[in-house]
Motif scaffolding. Structure first.
Motif, short mmCIF file in Angstrom:
data_model
loop_
_atom_site.label_atom_id
_atom_site.label_comp_id
_atom_site.label_asym_id
_atom_site.label_seq_id
_atom_site.Cartn_x
_atom_site.Cartn_y
_atom_site.Cartn_z
N LYS A 75 -27.48 121.52 23.69
CA LYS A 75 -28.25 120.38 23.18
C LYS A 75 -28.70 119.54 24.36
CE LYS A 75 -26.25 116.93 20.96
NZ LYS A 75 -25.65 116.14 19.83
N GLN A 77 -30.56 116.07 25.43
CA GLN A 77 -30.87 114.74 24.91
C GLN A 77 -31.69 113.96 25.93
OE1 GLN A 77 -26.69 113.58 24.33
NE2 GLN A 77 -27.08 113.51 22.12
N ARG A 164 -35.36 107.96 21.51
CA ARG A 164 -34.54 109.10 21.91
C ARG A 164 -35.00 110.33 21.15
NH1 ARG A 164 -29.52 109.61 18.59
NH2 ARG A 164 -29.73 108.19 16.82
N ASN A 166 -33.95 114.91 20.92
CA ASN A 166 -33.10 115.99 21.41
C ASN A 166 -33.68 117.33 20.99
OD1 ASN A 166 -32.47 116.23 18.68
ND2 ASN A 166 -30.51 115.21 18.87
#
Length: 321
Positions: A75, A77, A164, A166
């Motif tokens: 992942k 981010q 943000r 991801n």
């Protein structure tokens, strides 16, 4: 009288033969015969020009390009932080994220955490690895919902962020798995948005190009997206800051604030020192490797729709230093 009858009958028979052999009467048959004999050949010739037979793929590119021996999911981010909150954001991240990384009850590993130096400003980048794929990701998310310290961390973090996003990634089979390394290093994250349907071709080119860039341990990791922005490729490179580089560029690394102050020193002495003695200059083998890399990269350029580069500085708690 008999001669006249013979001439008449001969003329009649000759006329009959001529009528039977007349070109106009034979033309339709010849046309039918010619067209029936040439049609398959003409069809195959036209098909060779306009119809391209492509064997259908029997598997997805994620199964063809990802590593088979591991089932790790990554992942990535991206957190855009308010400029006045970057120092406080780094502080709480360095307090909470290592605890999750070290806790054996969480099947995840913090691969690296950085601040962007060049590229997107006031941005934090975090890379996580989930051993076990999607089940491990689900397990971590469920446990974090019950982690009171992480809940408080998210509340404090939300007041510091502008935005943000991801992505969930898989690792290319021909790249090395990211492992902790000592510093000091700076890192470059190159992100490529590919044209749909070109991922396998990209992998074929870079599987050979990466081999030529392993000498200085620069290749940290290569990934392609599974969820999020699709057909996105990320290449992570690590560049060791050697003492001569520090001396001639006057670099100072501040781990507490995760910033680098650099003053370029373009003096004649530095320029002469960078040339180095003859035994350190590029040899023919290195030149061939560079040329091969350039050619392979040029072949991959038409596959790209958009590309971006970030120069990143690791936080002091990042496993990748």
């Amino acid at each position: 009288m008999a001669a006249r009858v013979l001439r008449a009958s001969g003329a009649a028979s000759a006329g009959c033969v001529l009528r039977r052999a007349a070109p106009c009467s034979l033309l339709p048959g010849l046309r039918r015969l010619t067209s029936s004999n040439n049609r398959p050949r003409e069809d195959s010739w036209l098909k060779s020009l306009f119809v391209r037979k492509v064997d259908p793929r029997k598997d997805a590119h994620s199964n063809l390009l990802a590593k088979k021996e591991t089932s790790s999911l990554y992942k990535l981010q991206f957190h855009n932080v308010k400029p006045e909150c970057l120092e406080a954001y780094n502080k709480i991240c360095q307090e909470v994220l290592p605890k999750i990384h070290e806790d054996k009850h969480y099947p995840c590993t913090l691969v690296g955490t950085w601040n962007t130096w060049y590229g997107e400003q006031d941005q934090a980048v975090h890379l996580w690895r989930y051993e076990g794929g999607y089940p491990a990701l689900t397990e971590v998310m469920n446990k974090l919902r019950e982690n009171q310290e992480f809940i408080e961390f998210r509340k404090a973090r939300s007041n510091m962020l502008l935005s943000r996003k991801n992505q969930l990634l898989l690792e290319f089979s021909f790249w090395n798995e990211p492992v902790p390394r000592s510093g000091p290093n700076i890192y470059e994250l190159r992100s490529y948005q590919l044209r749909p349907g070109t991922m396998i071709e990209w992998g074929n080119y870079w599987a050979r190009a990466v081999r030529f860039r392993q000498d200085n341990n620069e290749a940290v990791g290569g990934f392609f997206s599974q969820i999020g922005q699709l057909y996105m490729v990320h290449h992570l490179w690590g560049i060791y800051i050697c003492p001569s580089f520090l001396r001639y560029w006057n670099f100072t690394v501040h781990h507490e604030s995760c910033t680098i102050q650099a003053t370029q020193d373009f003096t004649a002495e530095a320029g002469q020192a960078h040339q180095g003695p003859p035994q350190r200059r590029c040899r023919s083998q290195d030149s061939v490797k560079r040329a091969s890399t350039v050619i392979l990269i040029l072949f991959s350029v038409p596959l790209i729709q958009e590309m971006e580069s970030r120069i990143m500085i690791p936080l002091k708690t990042s496993p990748l230093q």
